[in-house]
Design a protein around this motif. Structure first.
Motif, PDB file in Angstrom:
ATOM      1  N   PRO A  41     -28.644  14.521   6.851  1.00  0.00           N
ATOM      2  CA  PRO A  41     -27.627  13.543   6.474  1.00  0.00           C
ATOM      3  C   PRO A  41     -27.748  12.187   7.157  1.00  0.00           C
ATOM      4  N   ILE A  80     -24.658  18.321   4.248  1.00  0.00           N
ATOM      5  CA  ILE A  80     -23.972  17.136   3.749  1.00  0.00           C
ATOM      6  C   ILE A  80     -22.527  17.130   4.237  1.00  0.00           C
ATOM      7  N   THR A 127     -20.320  12.837   1.208  1.00  0.00           N
ATOM      8  CA  THR A 127     -20.864  12.937  -0.144  1.00  0.00           C
ATOM      9  C   THR A 127     -21.542  11.648  -0.580  1.00  0.00           C
ATOM     10  N   ALA A 147     -25.030  11.763   0.415  1.00  0.00           N
ATOM     11  CA  ALA A 147     -25.762  12.658  -0.482  1.00  0.00           C
ATOM     12  C   ALA A 147     -26.070  11.977  -1.806  1.00  0.00           C
ATOM     13  N   GLY A 204     -23.953  21.499   1.162  1.00  0.00           N
ATOM     14  CA  GLY A 204     -22.915  20.769   1.866  1.00  0.00           C
ATOM     15  C   GLY A 204     -22.429  21.523   3.088  1.00  0.00           C
TER      16      GLY A 204
END
Length: 360
Positions: free
Chosen positions: A135, A183, A186, A189, A213
Motif C-alpha cells: 500500500p 489495502i 481504497t 488501491a 484489503g
C-alpha cells in the motif's frame, strides 16, 4: 512452461480445489537476524544512511536467503510464492534514499520467486508467482495532519506512477499474477489498479490481478473507513481474478468479514490472516494447529477459494493449513442479480425495481 500455460493451469486449479498462498516473508527474514552489514552487502557498504529493516533490499544483497524462504513455503504446500516487494515502490523506498532501485528490486524479486517456483513445479502441479504490491507508507484519502483535514502527503498521480513502475518490474521478472495487497486506503488501491490497467495495455499482456484489503479492527472497516462490502463495490470494476482480506486480524476475528465478502463477491475469495494478534512483545502466538483448525472450518462452510497466512506465519503454518484444506470443496462463486451497486463508506445496492421506476 510459458506464462500463458501457467495461467491456464491456474484457472483450472482454481475451479477444482482450494489454492494455497505462502506465509509471512518478514517473519522468516527476522529469523535470519540479519545485521546492518548483511543488509548492505558489498554493493551498498558505503550507503549514506542505515539500511537495516529494508527487507525488500535483501533481494539484491541476500538473494539466496530470499529464494530459500520461497522454497520453504512451496515445499510446505503453497501454490503461490509472493514476491518480496511489499515496499518496492519509489514512494516507500524514499525512506532509504533508494527510489531509483525500486524497479530493479521488483525485477529481481520476481526472478527469485520464479526460480523457486520452477524448481518445485511439476507438470501436474505448476507453482505461481504472485507479484506483491503493497500500500506504500502514504495515504491518498487521509490527512497526515490532524489540524488540517484537507492536507495530503501524496497525490493520486504520484501513486499511479509508482505503482506502474512496480508492476512493470514484476512482469519483467516473471510474475504470473499481480497481488495488490494489505489495502487500508481504497484510493491507493484505485491508483494501483488504474496503473496496472495502463501497464498491461502498454505491454500488450494479460496478467490477472488479485486484490486483498485489510480490516483494521473489530469495527469491520478499512483504515479509510469503508465496510467490507463497500470496499468490494469500490474495486469490483477492475474485474479481478480474486478479492480477499489479509493482515491486521487473526482467523478468529476475521471470519465475520470474510463471510460478508464471500456473500457479495462474484469472484473467488482469498484470505490470509495473521497468526493471531501480536502479544506484548510484538510476536504472534497462534500455532499452526490452531490456524489450520479455524481455516478448515471456514472451508467447510464454503467461505474461500484461496487461503494462506500473513504476519507471524511460517512454513509450519502453511503446511498445516494446506493439509487441513486438502480435498475440501472450494467456495462456489455466487451468481448475483444485476443491480446498481455503489459505495461510500457504506455500500448501496439499488432495488430490483430501480431502473423500472426511473424509466416511469
Amino acid at each position: 512452461m510459458t506464462r500463458d500455460d501457467r495461467l491456464k493451469a491456474l484457472n483450472t486449479a482454481l475451479a477444482s480445489r482450494i489454492l494455497v498462498l505462502d506465509g509471512a516473508m518478514g517473519t522468516m527474514i527476522q529469523k535470519h537476524k540479519f545485521t546492518e552489514e548483511d543488509y548492505r552487502g558489498e554493493r551498498f557498504k558505503d550507503w549514506q544512511q542505515p539500511l537495516q529493516g529494508n527487507n525488500d533490499l535483501l533481494v539484491l544483497t541476500q538473494p539466496d536467503a530470499i529464494r530459500d524462504i520461497h522454497t520453504a513455503y512451496l515445499e510446505a504446500g503453497a501454490d503461490f510464492a509472493e514476491t518480496n516487494t511489499f515496499s518496492s515502490t519509489t514512494i516507500a523506498q524514499a525512506d532509504y534514499a533508494m527510489e531509483h532501485l525500486a524497479y530493479e528490486m521488483n525485477v529481481e524479486a520476481a526472478r527469485l520467486a520464479r526460480e523457486a517456483c520452477d524448481a518445485i513445479a511439476t507438470p501436474e502441479r505448476p507453482r505461481f508467482v504472485a507479484g506483491a504490491i503493497g500500500p506504500t507508507n502514504r495515504t491518498a484519502s487521509l490527512s497526515p495532519d490532524v489540524n488540517d483535514p484537507g492536507a495530503r502527503n501524496v497525490t493520486f498521480d504520484e501513486l499511479r506512477t509508482a505503482y506502474a513502475e512496480a508492476a512493470k518490474g514484476l512482469i519483467e521478472g516473471g510474475t504470473d499474477v499481480l497481488l495488490v495487497e494489505t489495502i487500508f486506503d481504497t484510493l491507493n488501491a484505485k491508483a494501483a489498479l488504474f496503473a496496472i490497467d495502463e501497464v498491461l495495455e502498454e505491454l500488450g499482456v494479460d496478467v490477472p490481478v488479485m486484490i486483498s484489503g485489510t480490516i483494521t479492527d473489530r469495527s469491520g472497516r478499512t483504515l479509510s473507513g469503508q465496510t467490507t462490502e463497500a470496499f468490494w463495490y469500490s474495486v469490483r470494476h477492475s474485474r479481478p481474478m480474486s478479492v480477499g482480506l489479509n493482515c491486521a486480524l487473526g482467523a478468529d476475528l476475521m471470519r465475520p468479514f470474510v463471510s460478508e465478502l464471500s456473500r457479495v463477491a462474484d469472484v473467488p475469495v482469498s484470505v490470509y490472516p495473521n497468526a493471531g494478534l501480536p502479544n506484548e512483545f510484538g510476536e504472534y502466538d497462534e500455532t499452526p494447529e490452531q490456524m489450520a483448525k479455524a481455516l478448515a472450518a471456514w472451508a467447510d462452510d464454503g467461505l474461500f477459494n484461496i487461503v494462506g497466512g500473513c504476519c507471524g506465519t511460517t512454513p509450519d503454518h502453511i503446511s498445516a493449513i494446506a493439509r487441513a484444506v486438502e480435498g475440501k470443496t472450494p467456495r462456489k462463486i455466487p451468481s448475483l442479480e444485476k443491480r446498481i451497486r455503489l459505495s461510500g463508506l457504506e455500500p448501496f445496492t439499488a432495488s430490483a425495481n430501480f431502473g423500472k421506476a426511473a424509466a416511469e
